[in-house]
Design a protein around this motif. Structure first.
Motif, PDB file in Angstrom:
ATOM      1  N   LYS A   4       0.504  -0.866   0.014  1.00 13.77           N
ATOM      2  CA  LYS A   4      -0.544  -0.185  -0.038  1.00 13.77           C
ATOM      3  C   LYS A   4       0.613   1.396   0.058  1.00 13.77           C
ATOM      4  CE  LYS A   4      -4.075  -1.973   2.044  1.00 13.77           C
ATOM      5  NZ  LYS A   4      -4.827  -2.073   3.654  1.00 13.77           N
ATOM      6  N   LEU A   5       2.154   0.944   0.621  1.00 15.66           N
ATOM      7  CA  LEU A   5       3.059   2.403   0.892  1.00 15.66           C
ATOM      8  C   LEU A   5       3.417   2.839   0.082  1.00 15.66           C
ATOM      9  CD1 LEU A   5       4.244   4.505   2.707  1.00 15.66           C
ATOM     10  CD2 LEU A   5       6.059   3.177   3.349  1.00 15.66           C
ATOM     11  N   GLY A   6       3.498   1.263  -0.855  1.00 16.67           N
ATOM     12  CA  GLY A   6       4.924   1.596  -1.956  1.00 16.67           C
ATOM     13  C   GLY A   6       3.656   2.143  -3.705  1.00 16.67           C
ATOM     14  N   HIS A   7       2.292   2.113  -3.412  1.00 15.69           N
ATOM     15  CA  HIS A   7       1.600   2.243  -4.834  1.00 15.69           C
ATOM     16  C   HIS A   7       1.402   3.930  -3.843  1.00 15.69           C
ATOM     17  CE1 HIS A   7       0.347  -1.321  -6.167  1.00 15.69           C
ATOM     18  NE2 HIS A   7      -0.493  -2.098  -5.594  1.00 15.69           N
ATOM     19  N   ILE A   8       0.656   4.369  -2.652  1.00 15.33           N
ATOM     20  CA  ILE A   8       0.740   5.836  -2.280  1.00 15.33           C
ATOM     21  C   ILE A   8       2.099   7.208  -3.314  1.00 15.33           C
ATOM     22  CG2 ILE A   8       0.553   7.572  -0.473  1.00 15.33           C
ATOM     23  CD1 ILE A   8      -0.702   5.382   1.209  1.00 15.33           C
ATOM     24  N   VAL A   9       3.299   6.269  -2.692  1.00 16.97           N
ATOM     25  CA  VAL A   9       4.228   6.487  -3.193  1.00 16.97           C
ATOM     26  C   VAL A   9       4.226   7.133  -4.293  1.00 16.97           C
ATOM     27  CG1 VAL A   9       7.120   6.772  -2.993  1.00 16.97           C
ATOM     28  CG2 VAL A   9       5.653   6.533  -0.858  1.00 16.97           C
ATOM     29  N   GLY A  10       4.260   6.042  -5.416  1.00 10.89           N
ATOM     30  CA  GLY A  10       4.276   5.874  -6.640  1.00 10.89           C
ATOM     31  C   GLY A  10       3.157   6.821  -7.346  1.00 10.89           C
ATOM     32  N   ILE A 198      15.715   5.234  -3.214  1.00 10.67           N
ATOM     33  CA  ILE A 198      16.795   4.688  -2.077  1.00 10.67           C
ATOM     34  C   ILE A 198      16.316   4.186  -0.414  1.00 10.67           C
ATOM     35  CG2 ILE A 198      17.961   5.530  -0.160  1.00 10.67           C
ATOM     36  CD1 ILE A 198      19.209   7.590  -2.098  1.00 10.67           C
ATOM     37  N   PHE A 199      14.720   4.609  -0.540  1.00  9.30           N
ATOM     38  CA  PHE A 199      13.981   3.772   0.729  1.00  9.30           C
ATOM     39  C   PHE A 199      13.965   2.406   0.192  1.00  9.30           C
ATOM     40  CE2 PHE A 199       9.435   2.271   1.862  1.00  9.30           C
ATOM     41  CZ  PHE A 199      10.028   2.393   3.336  1.00  9.30           C
ATOM     42  N   TRP A 200      12.848   2.607  -1.245  1.00  6.90           N
ATOM     43  CA  TRP A 200      13.023   0.956  -1.943  1.00  6.90           C
ATOM     44  C   TRP A 200      14.297   0.098  -2.121  1.00  6.90           C
ATOM     45  CZ3 TRP A 200       7.714   1.768  -0.738  1.00  6.90           C
ATOM     46  CH2 TRP A 200       7.170   2.088  -1.018  1.00  6.90           C
ATOM     47  N   CYS A 201      15.091   0.708  -2.518  1.00  8.68           N
ATOM     48  CA  CYS A 201      16.449   0.464  -2.112  1.00  8.68           C
ATOM     49  C   CYS A 201      16.370  -1.020  -1.364  1.00  8.68           C
ATOM     50  CB  CYS A 201      17.661   0.866  -2.789  1.00  8.68           C
ATOM     51  SG  CYS A 201      17.731   0.982  -4.616  1.00  8.68           S
ATOM     52  N   ILE A 202      16.019  -0.301   0.415  1.00  8.14           N
ATOM     53  CA  ILE A 202      16.734  -0.517   0.839  1.00  8.14           C
ATOM     54  C   ILE A 202      15.998  -1.615   1.160  1.00  8.14           C
ATOM     55  CG2 ILE A 202      16.762   0.044   3.884  1.00  8.14           C
ATOM     56  CD1 ILE A 202      17.952   3.726   2.645  1.00  8.14           C
ATOM     57  N   GLU A 203      14.152  -1.365   1.283  1.00  8.68           N
ATOM     58  CA  GLU A 203      13.308  -2.276   2.267  1.00  8.68           C
ATOM     59  C   GLU A 203      13.904  -2.960   0.694  1.00  8.68           C
ATOM     60  OE1 GLU A 203      10.688  -1.951   3.752  1.00  8.68           O
ATOM     61  OE2 GLU A 203      11.405  -0.641   5.381  1.00  8.68           O
ATOM     62  N   ILE A 204      14.139  -3.474  -0.010  1.00  7.20           N
ATOM     63  CA  ILE A 204      14.620  -4.631  -0.885  1.00  7.20           C
ATOM     64  C   ILE A 204      15.670  -5.283  -0.494  1.00  7.20           C
ATOM     65  CG2 ILE A 204      14.979  -5.699  -3.516  1.00  7.20           C
ATOM     66  CD1 ILE A 204      13.512  -3.285  -4.370  1.00  7.20           C
ATOM     67  N   LEU A 205      16.374  -4.577  -0.001  1.00  4.44           N
ATOM     68  CA  LEU A 205      17.035  -5.736   0.842  1.00  4.44           C
ATOM     69  C   LEU A 205      17.185  -6.168   2.010  1.00  4.44           C
ATOM     70  CD1 LEU A 205      20.809  -2.663  -0.281  1.00  4.44           C
ATOM     71  CD2 LEU A 205      19.748  -5.518  -1.366  1.00  4.44           C
ATOM     72  N   SER A 206      16.531  -5.392   2.698  1.00  5.62           N
ATOM     73  CA  SER A 206      15.912  -5.996   4.111  1.00  5.62           C
ATOM     74  C   SER A 206      15.374  -6.549   3.949  1.00  5.62           C
ATOM     75  CB  SER A 206      15.803  -4.818   4.658  1.00  5.62           C
ATOM     76  OG  SER A 206      14.747  -4.344   4.278  1.00  5.62           O
ATOM     77  N   ARG A 207      14.102  -7.000   2.644  1.00  5.61           N
ATOM     78  CA  ARG A 207      13.284  -7.730   2.683  1.00  5.61           C
ATOM     79  C   ARG A 207      13.452  -9.115   2.096  1.00  5.61           C
ATOM     80  NH1 ARG A 207       7.797  -5.914   4.895  1.00  5.61           N
ATOM     81  NH2 ARG A 207       8.420  -3.570   5.888  1.00  5.61           N
ATOM     82  N   ASP A 208      12.700  -9.005   1.102  1.00  2.68           N
ATOM     83  CA  ASP A 208      12.953 -10.270   0.007  1.00  2.68           C
ATOM     84  C   ASP A 208      13.695  -9.313  -1.890  1.00  2.68           C
ATOM     85  OD1 ASP A 208      10.761  -9.202  -0.202  1.00  2.68           O
ATOM     86  OD2 ASP A 208       9.883 -10.208  -1.930  1.00  2.68           O
TER      87      ASP A 208
END
Length: 244
Positions: A4-10, A198-208
């Motif tokens: 949901k956060l991804g859709h909002i920011v996008g 940058i936030f998405w890159c950090i989330e991708i590294l920390s999650r899947d």
């Protein structure tokens, strides 16, 4: 929640892209008189410089070489991002954002090239002043004589340089009048986009960890950061020339 956060920011980023392009178009239509004044001052400045400098074509060639290198880097980014988009990760708004990104890039290039042209004129003016000072410096380093423009040709050269300096200051002011809105919205939108990616890159590294999406977001950061950094460096050189 992450999706949901991804859709909002996008969605917010997409709206920012639309607003940035609208502001660019509106500014291009509303600032026609300022642009005409900028072109008139550039023609006058070049005519005055040609009376003192003969190698103006060499300076133009150097500027266009810089533009070619920057365009080539952006072209490489485009190829890499297209490969990633079609093989690993396709953004939901990829087809809609690509044309708007091209418009933003063209505006970045136009502003950077315009400022760089004024910087090149400022460097030519500085070299003329150094030649005049060097020709009239004291004969000995221990002398206390202060150079004064006693000769008639020295007065004429100083008046010419003063006129060139005044035209140069008007040119820098016209650049701000012509592209002030675009510079503000482009840098604001670039900052927001870079922070979000940058936030998405950090989330991708920390999650899947997904290589395709991570590389896609990283290339988006590089594309926009390169354009913003080139513009800021060019503007900082302009500030140095004006203060000098």
């Amino acid at each position: 929640n992450f999706e949901k956060l991804g859709h909002i920011v996008g969605s917010v980023l997409f709206v920012f892209k639309i607003l940035t392009n609208i502001v660019t178009y509106v500014e291009s239509m509303c600032k026609i008189k300022h642009y005409q004044q900028l072109r008139r001052l550039e023609i006058e400045m070049d005519a005055l410089l040609r009376n003192h400098i003969d190698n103006t074509a060499t300076s133009e060639r150097k500027m266009w070489l810089k533009v070619f290198y920057c365009t080539f880097i952006q072209f490489v980014y485009d190829i890499l991002q297209l490969v990633l988009a079609f093989r690993y990760y396709m953004s939901p708004v990829f087809y809609y954002a690509a044309p708007m990104m091209s418009i933003e890039r063209a505006r970045y290039a136009q502003i950077s090239l315009t400022i760089e042209r004024q910087n090149e004129r400022a460097r030519s003016l500085t070299s003329l002043l150094r030649v005049l000072v060097k020709a009239n410096r004291p004969k000995h380093k221990y002398t206390s004589d202060v150079w004064q423009p006693y000769a008639l040709w020295e007065y004429e050269n100083l008046n010419s340089l003063r006129l060139l300096q005044g035209r140069l200051c008007e040119l820098y002011q016209c650049v701000g009048d012509c592209y002030g809105w675009s510079i503000t919205v482009l840098l604001f939108k670039t900052f927001f986009t870079v922070v979000a990616n940058i936030f998405w890159c950090i989330e991708i590294l920390s999650r899947d960890f997904r290589v395709g999406q991570f590389m896609y977001d990283a290339l988006t950061i590089l594309r926009l950061s390169t354009l913003a950094v080139i513009l800021l460096i060019t503007a900082d050189k302009a500030r140095q020339h004006v203060s000098a």
